[in-house]
Design a protein around this motif. Structure first.
Motif, mmCIF file in Angstrom:
data_model
loop_
_atom_site.group_PDB
_atom_site.id
_atom_site.type_symbol
_atom_site.label_atom_id
_atom_site.label_comp_id
_atom_site.label_asym_id
_atom_site.label_seq_id
_atom_site.Cartn_x
_atom_site.Cartn_y
_atom_site.Cartn_z
ATOM 1 N N ALA A 8 108.305 10.437 -40.545
ATOM 2 C CA ALA A 8 109.560 10.959 -40.059
ATOM 3 C C ALA A 8 110.075 11.997 -41.019
ATOM 4 N N LEU A 9 110.373 13.184 -40.502
ATOM 5 C CA LEU A 9 110.925 14.215 -41.364
ATOM 6 C C LEU A 9 112.319 13.814 -41.798
ATOM 7 N N ALA A 10 112.553 13.919 -43.116
ATOM 8 C CA ALA A 10 113.872 13.531 -43.632
ATOM 9 C C ALA A 10 114.375 14.625 -44.541
ATOM 10 N N PRO A 11 115.151 15.568 -44.029
ATOM 11 C CA PRO A 11 115.650 16.635 -44.886
ATOM 12 C C PRO A 11 116.465 16.049 -46.035
ATOM 13 N N LEU A 12 116.249 16.593 -47.221
ATOM 14 C CA LEU A 12 116.990 16.151 -48.392
ATOM 15 C C LEU A 12 118.304 16.904 -48.412
ATOM 16 N N GLY A 13 119.364 16.256 -47.944
ATOM 17 C CA GLY A 13 120.636 16.934 -47.734
ATOM 18 C C GLY A 13 121.149 17.672 -48.952
ATOM 19 N N VAL A 32 109.449 23.366 -47.235
ATOM 20 C CA VAL A 32 108.579 22.722 -48.218
ATOM 21 C C VAL A 32 108.543 21.227 -47.959
ATOM 22 N N TRP A 33 107.362 20.677 -47.805
ATOM 23 C CA TRP A 33 107.190 19.237 -47.689
ATOM 24 C C TRP A 33 106.793 18.668 -49.052
ATOM 25 N N LEU A 34 107.617 17.797 -49.581
ATOM 26 C CA LEU A 34 107.285 17.077 -50.809
ATOM 27 C C LEU A 34 107.319 15.585 -50.520
ATOM 28 N N MET A 35 106.578 14.828 -51.320
ATOM 29 C CA MET A 35 106.439 13.405 -51.054
ATOM 30 C C MET A 35 107.537 12.591 -51.738
ATOM 31 N N ILE A 64 111.569 15.666 -47.443
ATOM 32 C CA ILE A 64 110.860 14.584 -48.116
ATOM 33 C C ILE A 64 110.063 13.774 -47.102
ATOM 34 N N GLN A 65 108.801 13.531 -47.433
ATOM 35 C CA GLN A 65 107.888 12.806 -46.560
ATOM 36 C C GLN A 65 107.516 11.449 -47.160
ATOM 37 N N GLN A 66 107.128 10.525 -46.295
ATOM 38 C CA GLN A 66 106.625 9.222 -46.716
ATOM 39 C C GLN A 66 105.098 9.294 -46.851
ATOM 40 N N TRP A 67 104.555 8.551 -47.823
ATOM 41 C CA TRP A 67 103.102 8.550 -47.991
ATOM 42 C C TRP A 67 102.396 7.898 -46.808
ATOM 43 N N THR A 68 103.009 6.866 -46.241
ATOM 44 C CA THR A 68 102.379 6.192 -45.113
ATOM 45 C C THR A 68 102.260 7.152 -43.928
ATOM 46 N N GLY A 69 101.060 7.359 -43.454
ATOM 47 C CA GLY A 69 100.832 8.203 -42.288
ATOM 48 C C GLY A 69 100.845 9.692 -42.570
ATOM 49 N N ILE A 70 100.895 10.085 -43.844
ATOM 50 C CA ILE A 70 101.039 11.514 -44.145
ATOM 51 C C ILE A 70 99.799 12.319 -43.747
ATOM 52 N N GLY A 71 98.616 11.704 -43.805
ATOM 53 C CA GLY A 71 97.405 12.446 -43.465
ATOM 54 C C GLY A 71 97.456 13.021 -42.070
ATOM 55 N N ASP A 87 105.750 25.536 -44.836
ATOM 56 C CA ASP A 87 105.114 26.676 -45.509
ATOM 57 C C ASP A 87 104.428 26.271 -46.805
ATOM 58 N N VAL A 88 104.859 25.158 -47.392
ATOM 59 C CA VAL A 88 104.245 24.594 -48.596
ATOM 60 C C VAL A 88 104.169 23.088 -48.391
ATOM 61 N N ILE A 89 103.046 22.486 -48.763
ATOM 62 C CA ILE A 89 102.881 21.044 -48.608
ATOM 63 C C ILE A 89 102.339 20.450 -49.906
ATOM 64 N N GLU A 90 102.950 19.364 -50.350
ATOM 65 C CA GLU A 90 102.380 18.570 -51.437
ATOM 66 C C GLU A 90 101.364 17.610 -50.842
ATOM 67 N N VAL A 91 100.160 17.609 -51.387
ATOM 68 C CA VAL A 91 99.116 16.694 -50.921
ATOM 69 C C VAL A 91 98.477 16.012 -52.126
ATOM 70 N N GLY A 92 97.926 14.828 -51.920
ATOM 71 C CA GLY A 92 97.187 14.169 -52.980
ATOM 72 C C GLY A 92 95.998 15.023 -53.393
ATOM 73 N N ASN A 93 95.713 15.075 -54.688
ATOM 74 C CA ASN A 93 94.653 15.973 -55.157
ATOM 75 C C ASN A 93 93.308 15.707 -54.482
ATOM 76 N N THR A 94 92.973 14.442 -54.234
ATOM 77 C CA THR A 94 91.684 14.157 -53.628
ATOM 78 C C THR A 94 91.682 14.366 -52.112
ATOM 79 N N GLN A 95 92.844 14.677 -51.538
ATOM 80 C CA GLN A 95 92.924 14.911 -50.098
ATOM 81 C C GLN A 95 92.677 16.372 -49.728
ATOM 82 N N VAL A 96 92.717 17.267 -50.713
ATOM 83 C CA VAL A 96 92.597 18.699 -50.402
ATOM 84 C C VAL A 96 91.325 19.019 -49.619
ATOM 85 N N PRO A 97 90.140 18.474 -49.995
ATOM 86 C CA PRO A 97 88.923 18.852 -49.260
ATOM 87 C C PRO A 97 89.009 18.637 -47.761
#
Length: 416
Positions: A8-13, A32-35, A64-71, A87-97
């Motif tokens: 669920a998208l949750a804008p950081l007010g 920007v999506w950050l976790m 702000i995003q939740q880790w559950t279901g982010i993939g 336009d920018v997404i934070e992803v786990g380093n091993t998820q980039v591939p």
């Protein structure tokens, strides 16, 4: 890296409100999506204010995003039409591939050269690369260290933490007496095993021979890593048939009869919560290496920032990534959140915090899991865990390693 509850998208007010300034209607919005929990609200407020002050044509919308279901959320965003996703997404380093496939991420190779990628932590930078092109930009890291009891070390006559693996074994043997476990190491802690394998020059899987990815637990180097794990694990009573979360090793340590565990420094908080009497007795040191010149290799978890190819704000997105991952704000984030900065040269920025300093020393030798989109399927099946248990219960290491390697190869090829 899978972390915390790893949309669920949750804008950081508080952060979004920073863009509401005179002339805001003339600004272009960068989404920007950050976790969740990656950065404090105060850090994001300060960053947004400074960024918008320095980029008067841009407004940040940090969500702000939740880790559950982010993939699945990220995959959908990358496949959306132009301008319909972040336009920018934070992803786990091993998820980039897995996100690079299909030409869905912006190639940031030229930018990375300007941003000093030769100084980046390898465990963050390498998973963000494909065919020498850089798609994921390192943001922050965390990795395992040795959490130890200073009082038990002193009682055993150990005046300093060990710096080599052989010295570590010697020290642990001395600690393993009088009802105290020299180390609590579960039999299926495969991330810790991976570090020993990398230290020996091996890997979990490889594509170096040009024939596609294949499991390499049966290589001489990987077998040496498993042998060291076996010798170390025997100096305690960790269960050979389960991993470090079953039972949670912080709880076992808190019982007061364990001298060492291999864990991220944050586990110390859980230990002290359960046993406040250990607060002043806990110390940290990097996982020892084969020689005293360098700490041991460790699995590096953390986050990279990526820019989707479908962004309509390319220049703005690149500016956000450059700022967040630059030395100033990356140092600020590391100090605020007790992370390891993304650059080896920034390790001194966290030298004042013992646990984080130990992490930073180890992160310089950090690695990540094999950079193939199919590695997640290997972890889901995870033949490494039963392989470890079989070796620790007396099975022939070479035979079991070949079986596990074949299983890894089969999983990788079945999805390739």
């Amino acid at each position: 890296m899978r972390r915390r509850s790893l949309l669920a998208l949750a804008p950081l007010g508080l952060v979004g409100a920073c863009g509401l300034v005179p002339g805001d209607s003339d600004r272009r919005t960068v989404t920007v999506w950050l976790m969740k929990d990656s950065a404090s609200q105060d850090f994001l407020r300060r960053f947004t204010e400074r960024f918008e002050h320095e980029h008067t044509d841009l407004r940040l919308d940090i969500r702000i995003q939740q880790w559950t279901g982010i993939g699945a959320k990220v995959q959908a965003a990358l496949d959306a039409g132009s301008g319909h996703g972040p336009d920018v997404i934070e992803v786990g380093n091993t998820q980039v591939p897995q996100y690079v496939e299909g030409d869905r991420l912006l190639d940031l190779t030229l930018e990375s050269l300007r941003w000093g990628r030769s100084d980046w932590l390898p465990g963050l930078a390498e998973p963000g690369q494909q065919s020498a092109h850089q798609y994921g930009i390192p943001w922050y890291a965390a990795n395992r260290v040795v959490i130890y009891r200073k009082d038990l070390f002193a009682k055993a006559g150990l005046t300093a933490p060990p710096r080599t693996r052989e010295d570590w074994l010697t020290a642990t043997r001395r600690l393993d007496s009088g009802g105290v476990q020299g180390i609590y190491l579960a039999g299926q802690d495969w991330y810790t095993l991976a570090g020993f394998i990398w230290d020996e020059g091996g890997d979990l899987a490889s594509d170096r021979d040009g024939g596609g990815w294949r499991g390499t637990l049966d290589s001489p180097a990987a077998l040496r890593g498993m042998d060291f794990y076996r010798r170390l694990q025997a100096l305690g009573h960790g269960p050979v048939g389960s991993d470090e979360e079953h039972p949670p090793q912080a709880g076992v340590f808190a019982e007061g009869r364990v001298a060492q565990i291999v864990a991220v420094p944050g586990q110390a908080r859980a230990i002290v919560q359960r046993n406040p009497g250990l607060k002043e007795k806990i110390g940290f040191f990097p996982v020892p290496g084969r020689t005293a010149h360098y700490p041991g290799a460790v699995f590096t978890g953390g986050s990279d920032l990526v820019v989707p190819n479908n962004t309509r704000e390319r220049d703005g997105a690149v500016a956000v990534v450059a700022a967040l991952t630059g030395a100033t704000w990356d140092t600020d984030l590391a100090r605020t959140m007790n992370y390891v900065p993304n650059r080896k040269s920034l390790a001194k920025a966290v030298a004042g915090e013992e646990g984080v300093a130990a992490m930073a020393a180890g992160a310089a030798q950090g690695r990540a899991t094999p950079a193939t989109p199919q590695w997640g399927a290997v972890e889901a099946d995870n033949p490494i865990k039963p392989y470890m248990t079989k070796v620790l219960t007396g099975a022939d290491p070479a035979t079991e390693a070949r079986r596990a390697s074949r299983r890894i190869t089969d999983v990788l090829n079945s999805l390739g």
